[in-house]
Design a protein around this motif. Sequence first.
Motif, PDB file in Angstrom:
ATOM      1  N   PRO A 176       0.817  -1.220   0.000  1.00 24.59           N
ATOM      2  CA  PRO A 176       0.000   0.000   0.000  1.00 24.59           C
ATOM      3  C   PRO A 176       0.848   1.267   0.000  1.00 24.59           C
ATOM      4  O   PRO A 176       1.916   1.316   0.614  1.00 24.59           O
ATOM      5  N   ASP A 177       0.374   2.280  -0.708  1.00 24.80           N
ATOM      6  CA  ASP A 177       1.086   3.565  -0.739  1.00 24.80           C
ATOM      7  C   ASP A 177       1.122   4.231   0.630  1.00 24.80           C
ATOM      8  O   ASP A 177       1.988   5.083   0.880  1.00 24.80           O
ATOM      9  N   SER A 178       0.205   3.850   1.511  1.00 26.05           N
ATOM     10  CA  SER A 178       0.194   4.443   2.851  1.00 26.05           C
ATOM     11  C   SER A 178       1.465   4.086   3.620  1.00 26.05           C
ATOM     12  O   SER A 178       1.917   4.864   4.468  1.00 26.05           O
ATOM     13  N   TYR A 179       2.061   2.926   3.330  1.00 27.22           N
ATOM     14  CA  TYR A 179       3.322   2.557   3.973  1.00 27.22           C
ATOM     15  C   TYR A 179       4.421   3.540   3.585  1.00 27.22           C
ATOM     16  O   TYR A 179       5.202   4.001   4.425  1.00 27.22           O
ATOM     17  N   ARG A 180       4.478   3.863   2.297  1.00 26.46           N
ATOM     18  CA  ARG A 180       5.490   4.797   1.817  1.00 26.46           C
ATOM     19  C   ARG A 180       5.246   6.200   2.372  1.00 26.46           C
ATOM     20  O   ARG A 180       6.180   6.885   2.820  1.00 26.46           O
ATOM     21  N   LEU A 186       7.636  10.400   8.501  1.00 24.66           N
ATOM     22  CA  LEU A 186       8.532  10.276   9.650  1.00 24.66           C
ATOM     23  C   LEU A 186       9.950  10.739   9.346  1.00 24.66           C
ATOM     24  O   LEU A 186      10.826  10.663  10.214  1.00 24.66           O
ATOM     25  N   GLY A 187      10.168  11.213   8.119  1.00 27.11           N
ATOM     26  CA  GLY A 187      11.465  11.780   7.772  1.00 27.11           C
ATOM     27  C   GLY A 187      12.409  10.833   7.061  1.00 27.11           C
ATOM     28  O   GLY A 187      13.567  11.192   6.820  1.00 27.11           O
ATOM     29  N   ALA A 188      11.956   9.627   6.725  1.00 22.66           N
ATOM     30  CA  ALA A 188      12.824   8.678   6.023  1.00 22.66           C
ATOM     31  C   ALA A 188      12.956   9.070   4.560  1.00 22.66           C
ATOM     32  O   ALA A 188      12.018   9.604   3.961  1.00 22.66           O
ATOM     33  N   GLY A 189      14.116   8.825   3.988  1.00 21.34           N
ATOM     34  CA  GLY A 189      14.346   9.110   2.587  1.00 21.34           C
ATOM     35  C   GLY A 189      13.804   8.017   1.688  1.00 21.34           C
ATOM     36  O   GLY A 189      13.277   6.999   2.146  1.00 21.34           O
ATOM     37  N   LEU A 191      15.440   5.914  -0.394  1.00 21.96           N
ATOM     38  CA  LEU A 191      16.172   4.654  -0.338  1.00 21.96           C
ATOM     39  C   LEU A 191      15.896   3.892   0.954  1.00 21.96           C
ATOM     40  O   LEU A 191      15.709   2.677   0.954  1.00 21.96           O
ATOM     41  N   ARG A 192      15.842   4.620   2.079  1.00 18.14           N
ATOM     42  CA  ARG A 192      15.551   3.964   3.352  1.00 18.14           C
ATOM     43  C   ARG A 192      14.140   3.389   3.363  1.00 18.14           C
ATOM     44  O   ARG A 192      13.901   2.295   3.891  1.00 18.14           O
ATOM     45  N   THR A 193      13.207   4.102   2.774  1.00 16.23           N
ATOM     46  CA  THR A 193      11.833   3.614   2.708  1.00 16.23           C
ATOM     47  C   THR A 193      11.744   2.326   1.895  1.00 16.23           C
ATOM     48  O   THR A 193      11.049   1.379   2.271  1.00 16.23           O
ATOM     49  N   ILE A 194      12.471   2.278   0.790  1.00 15.74           N
ATOM     50  CA  ILE A 194      12.436   1.097  -0.067  1.00 15.74           C
ATOM     51  C   ILE A 194      13.011  -0.115   0.654  1.00 15.74           C
ATOM     52  O   ILE A 194      12.406  -1.199   0.661  1.00 15.74           O
ATOM     53  N   PHE A 195      14.166   0.063   1.305  1.00 14.68           N
ATOM     54  CA  PHE A 195      14.864  -1.082   1.885  1.00 14.68           C
ATOM     55  C   PHE A 195      14.332  -1.482   3.255  1.00 14.68           C
ATOM     56  O   PHE A 195      14.486  -2.637   3.659  1.00 14.68           O
ATOM     57  N   HIS A 196      13.711  -0.562   3.979  1.00 19.18           N
ATOM     58  CA  HIS A 196      13.246  -0.877   5.331  1.00 19.18           C
ATOM     59  C   HIS A 196      11.726  -1.052   5.421  1.00 19.18           C
ATOM     60  O   HIS A 196      11.240  -1.629   6.395  1.00 19.18           O
ATOM     61  N   ILE A 197      10.989  -0.552   4.447  1.00 21.20           N
ATOM     62  CA  ILE A 197       9.520  -0.628   4.500  1.00 21.20           C
ATOM     63  C   ILE A 197       8.957  -1.441   3.341  1.00 21.20           C
ATOM     64  O   ILE A 197       8.221  -2.413   3.541  1.00 21.20           O
ATOM     65  N   VAL A 198       9.298  -1.056   2.112  1.00 21.78           N
ATOM     66  CA  VAL A 198       8.666  -1.651   0.934  1.00 21.78           C
ATOM     67  C   VAL A 198       9.157  -3.073   0.697  1.00 21.78           C
ATOM     68  O   VAL A 198       8.354  -4.009   0.563  1.00 21.78           O
ATOM     69  N   LEU A 199      10.473  -3.259   0.636  1.00 22.94           N
ATOM     70  CA  LEU A 199      11.009  -4.593   0.347  1.00 22.94           C
ATOM     71  C   LEU A 199      10.636  -5.643   1.393  1.00 22.94           C
ATOM     72  O   LEU A 199      10.256  -6.767   1.029  1.00 22.94           O
ATOM     73  N   PRO A 200      10.722  -5.356   2.704  1.00 26.04           N
ATOM     74  CA  PRO A 200      10.276  -6.365   3.678  1.00 26.04           C
ATOM     75  C   PRO A 200       8.808  -6.745   3.524  1.00 26.04           C
ATOM     76  O   PRO A 200       8.447  -7.920   3.702  1.00 26.04           O
ATOM     77  N   SER A 201       7.965  -5.773   3.169  1.00 25.95           N
ATOM     78  CA  SER A 201       6.546  -6.078   2.988  1.00 25.95           C
ATOM     79  C   SER A 201       6.299  -6.912   1.741  1.00 25.95           C
ATOM     80  O   SER A 201       5.368  -7.725   1.700  1.00 25.95           O
ATOM     81  N   ALA A 202       7.133  -6.714   0.722  1.00 25.59           N
ATOM     82  CA  ALA A 202       6.961  -7.445  -0.538  1.00 25.59           C
ATOM     83  C   ALA A 202       7.765  -8.736  -0.584  1.00 25.59           C
ATOM     84  O   ALA A 202       7.707  -9.455  -1.586  1.00 25.59           O
ATOM     85  N   MET A 203       8.506  -9.038   0.473  1.00 23.94           N
ATOM     86  CA  MET A 203       9.416 -10.183   0.432  1.00 23.94           C
ATOM     87  C   MET A 203       8.737 -11.523   0.156  1.00 23.94           C
ATOM     88  O   MET A 203       9.297 -12.347  -0.595  1.00 23.94           O
ATOM     89  N   PRO A 204       7.553 -11.826   0.710  1.00 24.00           N
ATOM     90  CA  PRO A 204       6.927 -13.123   0.369  1.00 24.00           C
ATOM     91  C   PRO A 204       6.683 -13.293  -1.124  1.00 24.00           C
ATOM     92  O   PRO A 204       6.940 -14.356  -1.691  1.00 24.00           O
TER      93      PRO A 204
END
Length: 294
Positions: A176-180, A186-189, A191-204
């Motif tokens: 969901p775009d709400s994660y991004r 919260l001030g994340a950039g 690249l940090r958003t992709i590697f710490h939020i998006v990729l873990p959620s999409a990992m399965p």
Amino acid sequence: MEKENINQRNFQQQLKSYKQDPVSLVLFLLVYGAAVLTFVAIIFIVGYILIKGIPNLSSKLFEFKYTSENVSLLPALVNTVFITVLSLVLAVPIGIGASIYLTEYAKRENPFVSVIRIATETLSGIPSIIYGLFGALFFVKYAHFGLSLLSGSVTLSIMILPLIMRTTEEALLSVPDSYREGSFALGAGKLRTIFHIVLPSAMPGIFSGVILAIGRIVGESAALIFTAGTVAEVAKSVFRSSRTLAVHMYAISGEGLYINQTYATAVVLLVLVIIINLLSETIARKLGSETGNE
């Protein structure tokens, strides 16, 4: 028991509603008929291979050295592991990186993105023997890799790249775009958003694509005959020729002298694919539950 009763009631209600519309009833019966036919075909194929192959399994088939008296499958099994790992090392970073660019960085109206997606769909529909001919001309001849583990691995990495890209892209788009937006707030950039939020959620979903790619590598033979060769020994380096389990099975069946050993090799290959699928399902569920808990 209650869950089975609920499912049975839902099935009866659906069937009752379908009976009111003849077209829907026909489509309903066709879908369930196709499902039953698929199930029966799978049971028949698996049962036939097991019945023919299990009696021919012996310790000689798992000896380290291949000879004309003992067509051992162990060298081919080891080569299958080698070529699978090398192909994934080449394809997975490129596929995931390309998918991240397409979903997170490129503008959706960018014509370059449309060209990449069309090319990906085209590559996924090309027969494997065409990949083999391309690998034989480019990697074996012009790149001077020769018939080797490296030529086969690079060819297979190109073959599975569209599969990894498509599944990874779908997994990233499902986040969901709400994660991004929450991460950015919260001030994340980026690249940090992709590697710490998006990729873990999409990992399965990403992992499922990788497992499908492994299944295609393990069962591939046409492309590897032209690129990796058919030498029945463990490859001592990436520049040596070798054969995988699928190629080994094709080679000994073509000789006409080792039909029983061919069925035994098919059992080992079937068990290997089943183990890969079970492990993938277990890991995907575990990753999904961990992501949900977070």
